[in-house]
Design a protein around this motif. Structure first.
Motif, mmCIF file in Angstrom:
data_model
loop_
_atom_site.group_PDB
_atom_site.id
_atom_site.type_symbol
_atom_site.label_atom_id
_atom_site.label_comp_id
_atom_site.label_asym_id
_atom_site.label_seq_id
_atom_site.Cartn_x
_atom_site.Cartn_y
_atom_site.Cartn_z
ATOM 1 N N THR A 177 -49.639 20.154 -2.181
ATOM 2 C CA THR A 177 -48.729 20.704 -2.943
ATOM 3 C C THR A 177 -49.196 21.001 -4.569
ATOM 4 O O THR A 177 -48.636 21.597 -5.292
ATOM 5 C CB THR A 177 -47.665 19.598 -3.201
ATOM 6 N N LYS A 178 -50.429 20.366 -4.657
ATOM 7 C CA LYS A 178 -50.959 20.380 -6.086
ATOM 8 C C LYS A 178 -50.246 19.585 -7.072
ATOM 9 O O LYS A 178 -50.340 19.876 -8.238
ATOM 10 C CB LYS A 178 -51.381 21.756 -6.658
ATOM 11 N N ILE A 228 -49.611 24.431 11.574
ATOM 12 C CA ILE A 228 -49.143 25.696 10.707
ATOM 13 C C ILE A 228 -48.156 25.395 9.580
ATOM 14 O O ILE A 228 -47.085 24.811 10.035
ATOM 15 C CB ILE A 228 -48.851 26.665 11.617
ATOM 16 N N ALA A 229 -47.933 25.601 8.632
ATOM 17 C CA ALA A 229 -47.081 25.313 7.536
ATOM 18 C C ALA A 229 -46.907 26.190 6.488
ATOM 19 O O ALA A 229 -48.155 26.754 5.899
ATOM 20 C CB ALA A 229 -47.443 23.781 6.936
ATOM 21 N N LEU A 266 -55.479 31.597 5.790
ATOM 22 C CA LEU A 266 -54.184 31.981 5.610
ATOM 23 C C LEU A 266 -53.675 32.747 6.756
ATOM 24 O O LEU A 266 -54.819 33.337 7.434
ATOM 25 C CB LEU A 266 -54.146 32.924 4.295
ATOM 26 N N LEU A 267 -52.567 32.931 6.925
ATOM 27 C CA LEU A 267 -52.026 33.532 8.231
ATOM 28 C C LEU A 267 -50.829 34.754 7.523
ATOM 29 O O LEU A 267 -50.352 34.168 6.657
ATOM 30 C CB LEU A 267 -51.195 32.736 9.233
ATOM 31 N N GLY A 327 -46.046 29.546 -1.154
ATOM 32 C CA GLY A 327 -45.067 30.316 -0.167
ATOM 33 C C GLY A 327 -45.920 31.004 0.964
ATOM 34 O O GLY A 327 -45.450 31.674 1.803
ATOM 35 N N LYS A 328 -47.177 30.827 0.840
ATOM 36 C CA LYS A 328 -48.214 31.321 1.966
ATOM 37 C C LYS A 328 -48.216 30.349 3.159
ATOM 38 O O LYS A 328 -48.077 29.144 2.881
ATOM 39 C CB LYS A 328 -49.561 31.631 1.230
ATOM 40 N N ILE A 329 -48.569 30.980 4.212
ATOM 41 C CA ILE A 329 -48.680 30.295 5.411
ATOM 42 C C ILE A 329 -50.069 29.747 5.652
ATOM 43 O O ILE A 329 -50.965 30.794 5.590
ATOM 44 C CB ILE A 329 -48.129 31.142 6.709
#
Length: 224
Positions: A46-47, A179-180, A141-142, A186-188
């Motif tokens: 989450t940084k 997978i999250a 990234l997906l 907002g990226k998968i």
């Protein structure tokens, strides 16, 4: 061997999911006979900083200037106001610090080309980039409309560059651990673990990680 300014990687069990581990990065800002003082840890996913109750147990890991890695268990003892707000961790005894193998700890931020194929069903493969990589796996990234699922067996085609050998690529079997969607970007993201990877390929990845780690240190960046 732990010094002021050393980077500590902290890992703890997610209270909402006992099978998931949360990872944090922090720095040692002061050392005492009975405590390690660190700045507030940053969640790698989450940084952001999280709130920890006193008594929280962490698995800690640090890397020396000689590229040796050590791990120990530590407990949050309290909070202190030094020059900056700090957390106070218990300091381990010498016999409680364990040296670990390279493949267990070297995970670096790295953006390199990767292609992902399913080994289980006919779905469209994905060409993307990695976010981080280690000898045990990677995250990537997906796209929004992908057909991949957690626990799915996959095959990875990974491009990488070594200083002496130049551009290379390898094929690695694996499975999708998680997978999250990242709350901030907002990226998968997909976390993938290598399965039965050939040792020469694993060693090439570890070598790639250490070369990139040295480059990042020269640029003043932190290891992930």
């Amino acid at each position: 061997m732990l010094k002021i300014g050393s980077t500590l990687l902290l890992e703890k069990t997610d209270v909402s999911n006992s099978e998931k581990y949360l990872r944090y990065r922090t720095k040692v800002i002061e050392l005492a006979d009975d405590a390690i003082y660190i700045d507030y840890p940053i969640n790698e996913e989450t940084k952001r900083t999280d709130i920890f109750p006193v008594g929280t147990v962490f698995k800690a890991l640090y890397v020396t200037e000689e590229d040796n890695a050590y791990t120990f268990v530590t407990t949050l003892k309290g909070r202190e106001m030094l020059k900056v707000p700090a957390l106070m961790l218990s300091i381990p005894k010498e016999g409680e610090i364990r040296k670990i193998q390279r493949r267990q700890y070297v995970r670096i931020s790295a953006c390199t080309d990767v292609a992902l194929y399913s080994e289980e069903r006919e779905i469209n493969p994905v060409s993307s980039i990695t976010l981080d990589i280690s000898g045990g796996g990677l995250s990537m990234l997906l796209p929004e409309n992908h057909g991949f699922q957690e626990k799915m067996k996959v095959k990875l085609y990974l491009a990488y560059t070594l200083q002496k050998d130049g551009p290379n690529f390898l094929t690695a079997p694996g499975h999708i651990v998680r997978i999250a969607r990242n709350d901030k970007s907002g990226k998968i993201l997909a976390s993938i673990q290598f399965d039965n990877i050939q040792e020469r390929d694993r060693q090439a990845i570890i070598r790639f990680c250490f070369e990139r780690q040295r480059e990042q240190r020269k640029k003043g960046l932190q290891m992930m």
